[in-house]
Design a protein around this motif. Structure first.
Motif, PDB file in Angstrom:
ATOM      1  N   TYR A 170       0.375  -1.239  -0.231  1.00 42.08           N
ATOM      2  CA  TYR A 170       0.131  -0.063  -0.177  1.00 42.08           C
ATOM      3  C   TYR A 170       1.304   1.040  -0.010  1.00 42.08           C
ATOM      4  O   TYR A 170       0.581   1.682  -0.315  1.00 42.08           O
ATOM      5  CB  TYR A 170      -0.780  -0.416   1.633  1.00 42.08           C
ATOM      6  CG  TYR A 170      -1.695  -1.099   0.829  1.00 42.08           C
ATOM      7  CD1 TYR A 170      -3.208  -1.005  -0.045  1.00 42.08           C
ATOM      8  CD2 TYR A 170      -2.796  -1.468   1.907  1.00 42.08           C
ATOM      9  CE1 TYR A 170      -4.294  -1.186   0.106  1.00 42.08           C
ATOM     10  CE2 TYR A 170      -3.461  -2.738   1.414  1.00 42.08           C
ATOM     11  CZ  TYR A 170      -4.417  -2.537   0.609  1.00 42.08           C
ATOM     12  OH  TYR A 170      -5.282  -3.096   0.187  1.00 42.08           O
ATOM     13  N   CYS A 171       2.065   1.152   0.601  1.00 41.56           N
ATOM     14  CA  CYS A 171       2.970   2.373   1.084  1.00 41.56           C
ATOM     15  C   CYS A 171       3.520   2.535  -0.847  1.00 41.56           C
ATOM     16  O   CYS A 171       3.465   4.253  -1.499  1.00 41.56           O
ATOM     17  CB  CYS A 171       3.828   1.938   1.266  1.00 41.56           C
ATOM     18  SG  CYS A 171       3.973   2.795   3.475  1.00 41.56           S
ATOM     19  N   GLU A 172       3.917   1.843  -1.871  1.00 41.98           N
ATOM     20  CA  GLU A 172       3.754   1.436  -2.532  1.00 41.98           C
ATOM     21  C   GLU A 172       3.357   2.439  -3.866  1.00 41.98           C
ATOM     22  O   GLU A 172       3.436   2.787  -4.602  1.00 41.98           O
ATOM     23  CB  GLU A 172       4.875   0.512  -3.154  1.00 41.98           C
ATOM     24  CG  GLU A 172       6.204   0.574  -4.259  1.00 41.98           C
ATOM     25  CD  GLU A 172       6.545   1.925  -4.930  1.00 41.98           C
ATOM     26  OE1 GLU A 172       7.324   2.196  -5.086  1.00 41.98           O
ATOM     27  OE2 GLU A 172       7.434   1.825  -3.614  1.00 41.98           O
ATOM     28  N   GLU A 196       2.827   5.952  -3.625  1.00 44.16           N
ATOM     29  CA  GLU A 196       4.353   6.544  -3.411  1.00 44.16           C
ATOM     30  C   GLU A 196       3.594   6.870  -5.600  1.00 44.16           C
ATOM     31  O   GLU A 196       3.672   8.109  -6.087  1.00 44.16           O
ATOM     32  CB  GLU A 196       4.966   6.383  -3.102  1.00 44.16           C
ATOM     33  CG  GLU A 196       6.479   6.978  -3.739  1.00 44.16           C
ATOM     34  CD  GLU A 196       7.842   6.544  -3.263  1.00 44.16           C
ATOM     35  OE1 GLU A 196       8.200   6.888  -3.958  1.00 44.16           O
ATOM     36  OE2 GLU A 196       7.523   6.319  -2.444  1.00 44.16           O
ATOM     37  N   ILE A 201      -3.353   2.284   4.104  1.00 45.76           N
ATOM     38  CA  ILE A 201      -2.320   2.359   5.502  1.00 45.76           C
ATOM     39  C   ILE A 201      -2.419   2.716   6.897  1.00 45.76           C
ATOM     40  O   ILE A 201      -1.819   1.905   7.409  1.00 45.76           O
ATOM     41  CB  ILE A 201      -1.324   3.476   5.031  1.00 45.76           C
ATOM     42  CG1 ILE A 201      -0.566   2.852   3.439  1.00 45.76           C
ATOM     43  CG2 ILE A 201       0.145   3.757   5.812  1.00 45.76           C
ATOM     44  CD1 ILE A 201      -0.084   4.087   2.451  1.00 45.76           C
ATOM     45  N   LEU A 234       3.343   7.312   9.252  1.00 48.57           N
ATOM     46  CA  LEU A 234       2.114   7.397   8.960  1.00 48.57           C
ATOM     47  C   LEU A 234       0.732   7.221   9.099  1.00 48.57           C
ATOM     48  O   LEU A 234      -0.284   7.473   8.579  1.00 48.57           O
ATOM     49  CB  LEU A 234       2.292   5.768   8.909  1.00 48.57           C
ATOM     50  CG  LEU A 234       3.094   4.454   8.688  1.00 48.57           C
ATOM     51  CD1 LEU A 234       3.107   2.777   8.640  1.00 48.57           C
ATOM     52  CD2 LEU A 234       3.681   5.384   6.765  1.00 48.57           C
ATOM     53  N   LEU A 290      -0.222  10.273   7.409  1.00 50.18           N
ATOM     54  CA  LEU A 290      -0.358  10.696   5.608  1.00 50.18           C
ATOM     55  C   LEU A 290      -1.821  10.780   5.493  1.00 50.18           C
ATOM     56  O   LEU A 290      -1.626  11.709   4.604  1.00 50.18           O
ATOM     57  CB  LEU A 290       0.070   9.035   5.082  1.00 50.18           C
ATOM     58  CG  LEU A 290       1.927   8.690   5.547  1.00 50.18           C
ATOM     59  CD1 LEU A 290       1.297   7.269   4.276  1.00 50.18           C
ATOM     60  CD2 LEU A 290       2.318   9.300   4.380  1.00 50.18           C
ATOM     61  N   LEU A 297       6.342   9.792   2.525  1.00 46.59           N
ATOM     62  CA  LEU A 297       6.244   8.380   2.622  1.00 46.59           C
ATOM     63  C   LEU A 297       8.229   8.496   1.674  1.00 46.59           C
ATOM     64  O   LEU A 297       8.584   7.050   2.178  1.00 46.59           O
ATOM     65  CB  LEU A 297       5.872   7.998   1.086  1.00 46.59           C
ATOM     66  CG  LEU A 297       4.574   8.022   1.139  1.00 46.59           C
ATOM     67  CD1 LEU A 297       3.791   7.580  -0.376  1.00 46.59           C
ATOM     68  CD2 LEU A 297       3.639   6.764   1.907  1.00 46.59           C
ATOM     69  N   SER A 331      10.239   5.823   3.963  1.00 46.91           N
ATOM     70  CA  SER A 331      11.029   4.919   3.467  1.00 46.91           C
ATOM     71  C   SER A 331      12.526   5.108   3.863  1.00 46.91           C
ATOM     72  O   SER A 331      13.432   3.966   4.122  1.00 46.91           O
ATOM     73  CB  SER A 331      11.518   4.423   2.003  1.00 46.91           C
ATOM     74  OG  SER A 331      10.101   4.327   1.397  1.00 46.91           O
ATOM     75  N   ARG A 356       6.318  -4.334  -0.623  1.00 44.81           N
ATOM     76  CA  ARG A 356       7.184  -3.170  -1.617  1.00 44.81           C
ATOM     77  C   ARG A 356       7.668  -2.989  -3.046  1.00 44.81           C
ATOM     78  O   ARG A 356       7.523  -2.627  -4.024  1.00 44.81           O
ATOM     79  CB  ARG A 356       7.893  -1.880  -1.292  1.00 44.81           C
ATOM     80  CG  ARG A 356       8.155  -0.734  -1.283  1.00 44.81           C
ATOM     81  CD  ARG A 356       9.904  -0.307  -0.855  1.00 44.81           C
ATOM     82  NE  ARG A 356       9.233   0.650   0.555  1.00 44.81           N
ATOM     83  CZ  ARG A 356       8.303   1.281   0.202  1.00 44.81           C
ATOM     84  NH1 ARG A 356       8.310   2.736  -0.700  1.00 44.81           N
ATOM     85  NH2 ARG A 356       8.113   2.066   1.700  1.00 44.81           N
TER      86      ARG A 356
END
Length: 847
Positions: free
Chosen positions: A533-535, A538, A616, A635, A638, A667, A671, A691
Motif C-alpha cells: 500500500y505504501c508503494e 507513492e 495504510i 504513517l 499521511l 513516504l 522508506s 514494496r
C-alpha cells in the motif's frame, strides 16, 4: 508542609490562578478546603503553577497536545464503536492525592481483591456460599456470565483474579466509595501510563518537586507475577497479550502495553490449540504459549464452548486451561463478580470469609431479586439509579428504567416482571477536581479508576490511576473511555522518590541472537500489505503529480502527446474510469478533473488515493507494537497530508501539487526509516517484498504503455521517467540524447536502478532465499523457482535490438513477455501466502 492560605497566593503581583475557582456548594473539592485554603497536598503544585502563569501554562500545554496528537494517542469509545478513532483527551492538571488518603484506598482495595478472589474460588468450587444463601442461587444461576464450562480449570495458587480494577467516587464527607468492580479484563492502565509520560514531560520540575510516586514498580510486578505463575518455562515464558483487535476501543492500549511490557501482541486468529496446548502461529511454525494476558472478555474466549461470535476467541482454549498447559490472566469466569448486584452481598461476605469489615465500602446497592430489596427500590426508585444487575462482555449497566419518562406504575411493573435482572443503587454526589479550561482553573466532577495486580492473596496497587472529569456526573457513570477528558493521578510520597526502570539489571548470561522465524503470521501479512500500500500510494502520487504538472503548464494539456498516455496510466492504476482515455466516451463521463478530485478526496472510492491511505492507517494501527515511534508518526499523519478543501468548481493544480509533494516526501521519509533504522528481521523482509512486488507491477505497466506507442517521442518518455523517479538518472547518463531503448533499459533491465523491474526481482529473490533457509529442504521452494524464472526473463530481454530500424516486432514480443510477468506475479504472491501466511499445511511445532 504547612497550610497555605489563598490570600498568600494572591499577595504576589500576578493575579491568583484561584481567584475565579469556585466549587459548587455541597460537594468536596480536592483542591480547596471548606475554609477556602489550598489543601496541603496541592500547595507545592499550585505554587509552582502560579510561578509559570496562565500564558506560559497554555503555551506549554498546546505543545503537549501537539505531542499527543503527533504520537497518535487515540481511542474508540464503546458507545460509538463504528466511528473513526478519536484523539485522546488529557487535562493539563493532575489529580493529586496525599499518602494518607492513598493508604486508605490501597488497603481497602487490596482487601477487596482478596475477597473477590475467594468468592470466585467458591463459585467455581464447592459453592458453599450458594448453599448457605450468602450468595442467592437465583442471582448466580441467572447470571449470563456464570457458566459451568469455567469449572475444572487448573489455576496456579487457585488465583482467578490477577488483575483487579475499582472505580471510585468521593462523597462530600470525604469518604471514598467503590461504585464498580472490574474483574473481567480491565481497561485503562495503559492510558494511565501514557498520561503519566505526557504530564511528567510537561511539568518535569514540578513533578520532581512534588515527590510523585512512580508507576514502573507496578508493571515490574506484572511481569514478575506472570513469570512466576507460568506453568512451563518459568525462566523465560512466552507471554502473549491477547487483544480483541484493531476495531475495538482498547486496541491502542493493547499495542502500547505489549510494547512496554515486551509481550507479543496477538489476536484470536494468531493462536491455535493442538493436543491441549496453546500455540502461536509464526512463520517458522507453531510456537507454544505459556501465558496469556487476556484483554477480551471471558465470554468470547473459546467459541467452541462459549459464545461463538465470528473472529473472537480461540477454539479449545478451555481444554488447554483444564490441562494446566497455559496461564490466563484473568482466569476465565472472573467476570461473574463484576456485576453491580454482587456489591449488595460483599459486606456480609467480607465478615464471613475474611473476618473483617469492608475497609472501602460499596455504594449502597439493592438487588431486586429479594422481596425486601425489591420493595425498597419500588418505593424509592426516583432517588436511585435503577439499572441492569448484570454486566457481561463490557456492556455498560445501562439505566434501563430510571430517567425513561416512565410513570411509577410502569417502573414497578417492570421490576416485578423480572426482578432478578435489576438493581437499585445510590448515586454519589461526586467531588470536584481542578481542570484547565480557557486559560484558567475550573472545578469539574471527577471519577477515579485504580488498578491492582496480585496472586490471589497479595496485591500490589498502581500508585496512580486513570481519572476522568466532566461537568455532568452522569457522564462518569459509564465506561472508562467516556468523559470530557482524562487526568493523570499523582500520589505523593513522604520522601524523595528513587527512579525505577523496567529494564532488567545484568544477571545470568543470555544467548545472543540475531533474527528468527518467530514472527506471527498475521504480523508478516500486515507488513507485506503495508509495503504494497505504501508503494501504491507513492506511485499513484507520482503519477498524479506528473499529470497535474501538465495541467498547470502554459500549454493546453490535450495538445501534449503524453497527456492521453498518462490518463491511460491513471486508468490502469484504478484512479479514474477507463472511459476517460477514449474519445467520445470521455465526454459522456463528464469532467475528468472531477474524477481526479474524487480519487484525491473520496475515501469511499475503491482504489483511490484517499482510500488507499486509509488502508495504510488501518494496517499501521495493527502493527503499532512493531513500528518505531517515528515510523508510526509518519504513517499516522499521511492521511492528514491529503487535506484538500473541495471548492465548488475544481481543485487548483498548484494546491494539489503542493500536497502531493508533501505526501511523496513523507513516504520517502518512511522508506528512509525502513532502510536505515529497521532491523533486518522477517517483518522487514515481508514489508520490502510487498514494496518490490507493487513497484514491479507499476513499472511493468509504465514500460508496457511505452511499448504500445513507441513513436510517442521524448516528451512522453520524459513524463514516464518522472513517474518512475528516474529522469535525473537518464539525463546524467545521456544528457540531451533520447532513445526509447535507453529509457526501457533504465526502467526494465538496469540492475543498478532501484526503480527498475530487474532490481525488484533481484531483491525479492534474495528475500525468498533467506526465508527458505528455515524450510530445511534440500530443494528450492515453488516461490523460489518462480521468482528465479521471472528474474531470468528480465535479464534475457534484448533491449538493444529495439534500437534497430524496424523495432515494432521487438516491442510486440516485449509486450508479450511483460504480460506473462503480469500474470505470474500474482501467482508468486499466492505461493508466498500459502507457505508462510496461511497455516493450512501440516503443523510444524517449534520447541
Amino acid at each position: 508542609m504547612g497550610k497555605t492560605n489563598i490570600v498568600d497566593l494572591e499577595s504576589g503581583s500576578a493575579p491568583s490562578m484561584l481567584a475565579d475557582y469556585h466549587p459548587p456548594p455541597g460537594v468536596l473539592d480536592e483542591l480547596r478546603g471548606p475554609d477556602g485554603t489550598v489543601r496541603p497536598a496541592w500547595q507545592t503544585f499550585i505554587q509552582r503553577l502560579q510561578s509559570l502563569g496562565p500564558t506560559r501554562i497554555e503555551k506549554r500545554w498546546q505543545r503537549t497536545r501537539r505531542l499527543v496528537r503527533d504520537a497518535g494517542l487515540i481511542y474508540r469509545p464503546y458507545s460509538d464503536s463504528e466511528s473513526e478513532p478519536r484523539p485522546w483527551k488529557l487535562d493539563a492538571i493532575p489529580w493529586i492525592i496525599d499518602s494518607a488518603q492513598w493508604k486508605i484506598i490501597s488497603e481497602g482495595l487490596q482487601q477487596r481483591a482478596r475477597l473477590l478472589n475467594r468468592v470466585l474460588q467458591d463459585i467455581y468450587g464447592p459453592q458453599r456460599l450458594v448453599k448457605s444463601g450468602e450468595v442467592p442461587a437465583d442471582f448466580l444461576f441467572s447470571h449470563p456470565a456464570f457458566r459451568r464450562d469455567f469449572h475444572g480449570q487448573k489455576l496456579p495458587n487457585k488465583c482467578f483474579l490477577h488483575f483487579y480494577t475499582a472505580d471510585l467516587a468521593r462523597s462530600p464527607d470525604g469518604q471514598w466509595w467503590v461504585v464498580a468492580d472490574r474483574t473481567d479484563a480491565p481497561l485503562g492502565f495503559g492510558y494511565a501510563l501514557e498520561n503519566r509520560l505526557v504530564l511528567s514531560r510537561t511539568y518535569p520540575r514540578i513533578f520532581h518537586d512534588c515527590q510523585v510516586e512512580r508507576l514502573a514498580p507496578f508493571f515490574i510486578k506484572v511481569r514478575e507475577l506472570l513469570q512466576q505463575l507460568a506453568p512451563q518455562n518459568k525462566d523465560n515464558p512466552r507471554t502473549v497479550l491477547l487483544s480483541q483487535g484493531p476495531a475495538t476501543p482498547g486496541y491502542f492500549e493493547d499495542a502500547y502495553l505489549a510494547r512496554y511490557l515486551g509481550y507479543t501482541l496477538a489476536e484470536s486468529g494468531d493462536l491455535s490449540v493442538r493436543n491441549g496446548k496453546v500455540l502461536l502461529k509464526t512463520l517458522g511454525g507453531l510456537a507454544p504459549v505459556d501465558v496469556i494476558m487476556r484483554r477480551l472478555s471471558d465470554q468470547y474466549a473459546d467459541p467452541l464452548e462459549l459464545q461463538s461470535d465470528a473472529g473472537l476467541g480461540v477454539a479449545g482454549l478451555l481444554t488447554a486451561v483444564r490441562s494446566g498447559n497455559v496461564l490466563i490472566a484473568n482466569a476465565l469466569g472472573s467476570s461473574v463478580v463484576e456485576s453491580s448486584a454482587m456489591m449488595a452481598f460483599l459486606g456480609p461476605l467480607c465478615e464471613l470469609m475474611l473476618g473483617q469489615e469492608l475497609k472501602l465500602p460499596s455504594v449502597a446497592t439493592w438487588w431486586c431479586g429479594e422481596e425486601k430489596e425489591l420493595k425498597y427500590v419500588s418505593e424509592h426508585w426516583r432517588n436511585l439509579v435503577v439499572a441492569s444487575a448484570y454486566r457481561v462482555s463490557r456492556q455498560k449497566a445501562v439505566s434501563d428504567l430510571h430517567g425513561k419518562g416512565l410513570t411509577g406504575t410502569n417502573v414497578v411493573e417492570q421490576l416485578r416482571r423480572n426482578p432478578t435482572s435489576y438493581i437499585g443503587q445510590e448515586q454519589v454526589n461526586r467531588c470536584t477536581v481542578p481542570a484547565w479550561q480557557d486559560n484558567r482553573l475550573v472545578p469539574m466532577r471527577g471519577a477515579l479508576r485504580v488498578y491492582l495486580v496480585g496472586d490471589g492473596e497479595n496485591y500490589h496497587v498502581l500508585p496512580g490511576g486513570l481519572a476522568r472529569v466532566a461537568n455532568d456526573s452522569q457522564m462518569l457513570e459509564y465506561d472508562v473511555l467516556v468523559g470530557s477528558s482524562s487526568k493523570d493521578v499523582w500520589v505523593l510520597a513522604d520522601e524523595p522518590v528513587k527512579p525505577v526502570t523496567l529494564l532488567h539489571q545484568p544477571g545470568a548470561p543470555i544467548t545472543l541472537r540475531r533474527i528468527g522465524p518467530e514472527l506471527p503470521s498475521r504480523v508478516a501479512d500486515n507488513f507485506l500489505w503495508l509495503g504494497r500500500y505504501c508503494e501504491r500510494v507513492e506511485q499513484s502520487a507520482r503519477l498524479l503529480r506528473t499529470v497535474y504538472t501538465r495541467m498547470a503548464g502554459e500549454e493546453d494539456q490535450w495538445e501534449l502527446v503524453e497527456f492521453p498516455l498518462l490518463l491511460r496510466q491513471l486508468a490502469d492504476h484504478g484512479l479514474i474510469e477507463p472511459g476517460y482515455v477514449v474519445e467520445g466516451i470521455r465526454e459522456r463521463l463528464g469532467n475528468y478533473e472531477d474524477a481526479l478530485a474524487n480519487t484525491l478526496l473520496d475515501p469511499n472510492q475503491s482504489g483511490g488515493l484517499k482510500a488507499t491511505l486509509g488502508q495504510i492507517l488501518r494496517i499501521a494501527t495493527q502493527l503499532r507494537d512493531r513500528l518505531s515511534p517515528d515510523s508510526w508518526q509518519i504513517l499516522y499523519h499521511l492521511d492528514h497530508q491529503l487535506s484538500l478543501s473541495r471548492p465548488t468548481d475544481s481543485l487548483e493544480p498548484s494546491e494539489v501539487l503542493t500536497v502531493l509533494g508533501r505526501l511523496i516526501m513523507d513516504l520517502s521519509g518512511f522508506s528512509g526509516m525502513v532502510a536505515e533504522s529497521m532491523t533486518r528481521t522477517f517483518g522487514w523482509r515481508f514489508l520490502d517484498i510487498g514494496r518490490r512486488l507493487e513497484r514491479s507491477t507499476s513499472t511493468i505497466g509504465l514500460v508496457r504503455g511505452l511499448c504500445e506507442k513507441p513513436d510517442a517521442g521524448p516528451s512522453a518518455w520524459e513524463a514516464f521517467l518522472e513517474v518512475a523517479d528516474s529522469s535525473m538518472t537518464y539525463r546524467s547518463r545521456y544528457l540531451a540524447q533520447w532513445s526509447l531503448a535507453a529509457v526501457l533499459d533504465l526502467l526494465l533491465t538496469d540492475e543498478t536502478n532501484p526503480r527498475s523491474v530487474a532490481y525488484q526481482m533481484q531483491a525479492i529473490a534474495k528475500h525468498v532465499a533467506e526465508l527458505a533457509r528455515y524450510e530445511n529442504s534440500p530443494l528450492p521452494t515453488a516461490e523460489e523457482r518462480l521468482i528465479e524464472s521471472l528474474e531470468h526473463r528480465i535479464r534475457t530481454a534484448d533491449i538493444a535490438m529495439l534500437s534497430g530500424t524496424a523495432p515494432y516486432k521487438g516491442y510486440t514480443e516485449l509486450i508479450e513477455r511483460l504480460d506473462e510477468m503480469t500474470h505470474e506475479l500474482p501467482q508468486f504472491f499466492g505461493l508466498l501466502n500459502a507457505r508462510y501466511l496461511v497455516h493450512a499445511r501440516a503443523a510444524r511445532t517449534m520447541g
